[in-house]
Motif scaffolding. Sequence first.
Motif, short mmCIF file in Angstrom:
data_model
loop_
_atom_site.label_atom_id
_atom_site.label_comp_id
_atom_site.label_asym_id
_atom_site.label_seq_id
_atom_site.Cartn_x
_atom_site.Cartn_y
_atom_site.Cartn_z
N GLU A 65 -6.73 -4.47 -16.17
CA GLU A 65 -7.17 -5.78 -15.67
C GLU A 65 -7.66 -5.67 -14.23
O GLU A 65 -8.69 -6.23 -13.86
CB GLU A 65 -6.03 -6.80 -15.76
N ALA A 66 -6.91 -4.93 -13.41
CA ALA A 66 -7.32 -4.76 -12.01
C ALA A 66 -8.66 -4.05 -11.91
O ALA A 66 -9.51 -4.41 -11.08
CB ALA A 66 -6.25 -3.99 -11.23
N THR A 67 -8.88 -3.06 -12.76
CA THR A 67 -10.16 -2.34 -12.77
C THR A 67 -11.30 -3.29 -13.10
O THR A 67 -12.34 -3.29 -12.44
CB THR A 67 -10.13 -1.18 -13.78
N TRP A 68 -11.10 -4.09 -14.14
CA TRP A 68 -12.15 -5.03 -14.52
C TRP A 68 -12.48 -5.96 -13.34
O TRP A 68 -13.64 -6.18 -13.03
CB TRP A 68 -11.71 -5.85 -15.74
N ARG A 69 -11.45 -6.48 -12.69
CA ARG A 69 -11.68 -7.43 -11.59
C ARG A 69 -12.34 -6.75 -10.38
O ARG A 69 -13.21 -7.32 -9.74
CB ARG A 69 -10.36 -8.08 -11.18
N ILE A 70 -11.89 -5.55 -10.05
CA ILE A 70 -12.44 -4.83 -8.90
C ILE A 70 -13.90 -4.46 -9.13
O ILE A 70 -14.75 -4.66 -8.27
CB ILE A 70 -11.58 -3.59 -8.56
N THR A 71 -14.20 -3.92 -10.31
CA THR A 71 -15.58 -3.51 -10.58
C THR A 71 -16.49 -4.71 -10.77
O THR A 71 -17.64 -4.69 -10.34
CB THR A 71 -15.67 -2.56 -11.78
N ALA A 72 -15.99 -5.78 -11.39
CA ALA A 72 -16.80 -6.98 -11.60
C ALA A 72 -17.17 -7.64 -10.27
O ALA A 72 -18.25 -8.21 -10.14
CB ALA A 72 -16.07 -7.97 -12.50
N SER A 73 -16.27 -7.54 -9.30
CA SER A 73 -16.55 -8.15 -8.00
C SER A 73 -17.32 -7.21 -7.07
O SER A 73 -17.70 -7.60 -5.96
CB SER A 73 -15.24 -8.58 -7.32
N GLY A 74 -17.52 -5.97 -7.49
CA GLY A 74 -18.27 -5.01 -6.68
C GLY A 74 -17.49 -4.44 -5.51
O GLY A 74 -18.08 -3.88 -4.59
N LEU A 75 -16.15 -4.57 -5.54
CA LEU A 75 -15.34 -4.05 -4.43
C LEU A 75 -15.37 -2.53 -4.32
O LEU A 75 -15.40 -1.98 -3.23
CB LEU A 75 -13.89 -4.52 -4.57
N ALA A 76 -15.33 -1.86 -5.47
CA ALA A 76 -15.28 -0.39 -5.46
C ALA A 76 -15.53 0.14 -6.86
O ALA A 76 -15.53 -0.61 -7.84
CB ALA A 76 -13.91 0.09 -4.97
N ARG A 77 -15.71 1.42 -6.94
CA ARG A 77 -15.76 2.11 -8.23
C ARG A 77 -14.35 2.59 -8.53
O ARG A 77 -13.53 2.75 -7.62
CB ARG A 77 -16.74 3.27 -8.15
N VAL A 78 -14.06 2.87 -9.82
CA VAL A 78 -12.70 3.19 -10.22
C VAL A 78 -12.65 4.44 -11.09
O VAL A 78 -13.48 4.62 -11.98
CB VAL A 78 -12.05 2.01 -10.99
N VAL A 79 -11.65 5.29 -10.80
CA VAL A 79 -11.28 6.39 -11.68
C VAL A 79 -9.90 6.05 -12.22
O VAL A 79 -8.96 5.87 -11.45
CB VAL A 79 -11.23 7.75 -10.94
#
Length: 176
Positions: A65-79
């Motif tokens: 869920e956190a990944t979806w929110r972070i990437t959807a808002s453009g805050l950062a990329r995720v591994v």
Amino acid sequence: MTVRVLVADDQALVRAGLCGIVATTGDQSVVGQAATGAQAMEVAGLTQPDVVLMDVRMLEMDGLEATWRITASGLARVVMLTIFDLGEYVYVTLRGGAGGFLLKDAPPQDLLTAIRVVAAGEALPPRHPAADLRLRRLRDRARTAGTDPDRPGSVQRRDRPPPAHRPGNGQNPRVC
């Protein structure tokens, strides 16, 4: 250019280990740490990392869920990182916006390479047969429908990852 990394894992010892691995490079630095998905979102907003190393299973808000929110808002990329070798996790994390997926037993050099690749805006290819098959089927269905899933903007992104992202009985035990 130094790649700014946020480490999100519910286990302090794992966070310390990941921070130590990142510290061995001259081109990456840890700018923050988080123990939950909600903290990861908050710290990402404050520190503006390039890449978040995100554990799949955490309390309060899981890493998916956190990944979806972070990437959807453009805050950062995720591994995404996990100890669970489940194709379902690979598929869901990549559909949810993660740029890569690694098992926690991967060699440190693979982690550092993943950070560099994802920071550069590229995606790590999935290394799990079940996820490869699901992604191939998704691409085939999209092409049949007249869209190209490999071309940005040609397939509408889901509002959130599919709900069935936890294996087993849907419980989220406190396991990394």
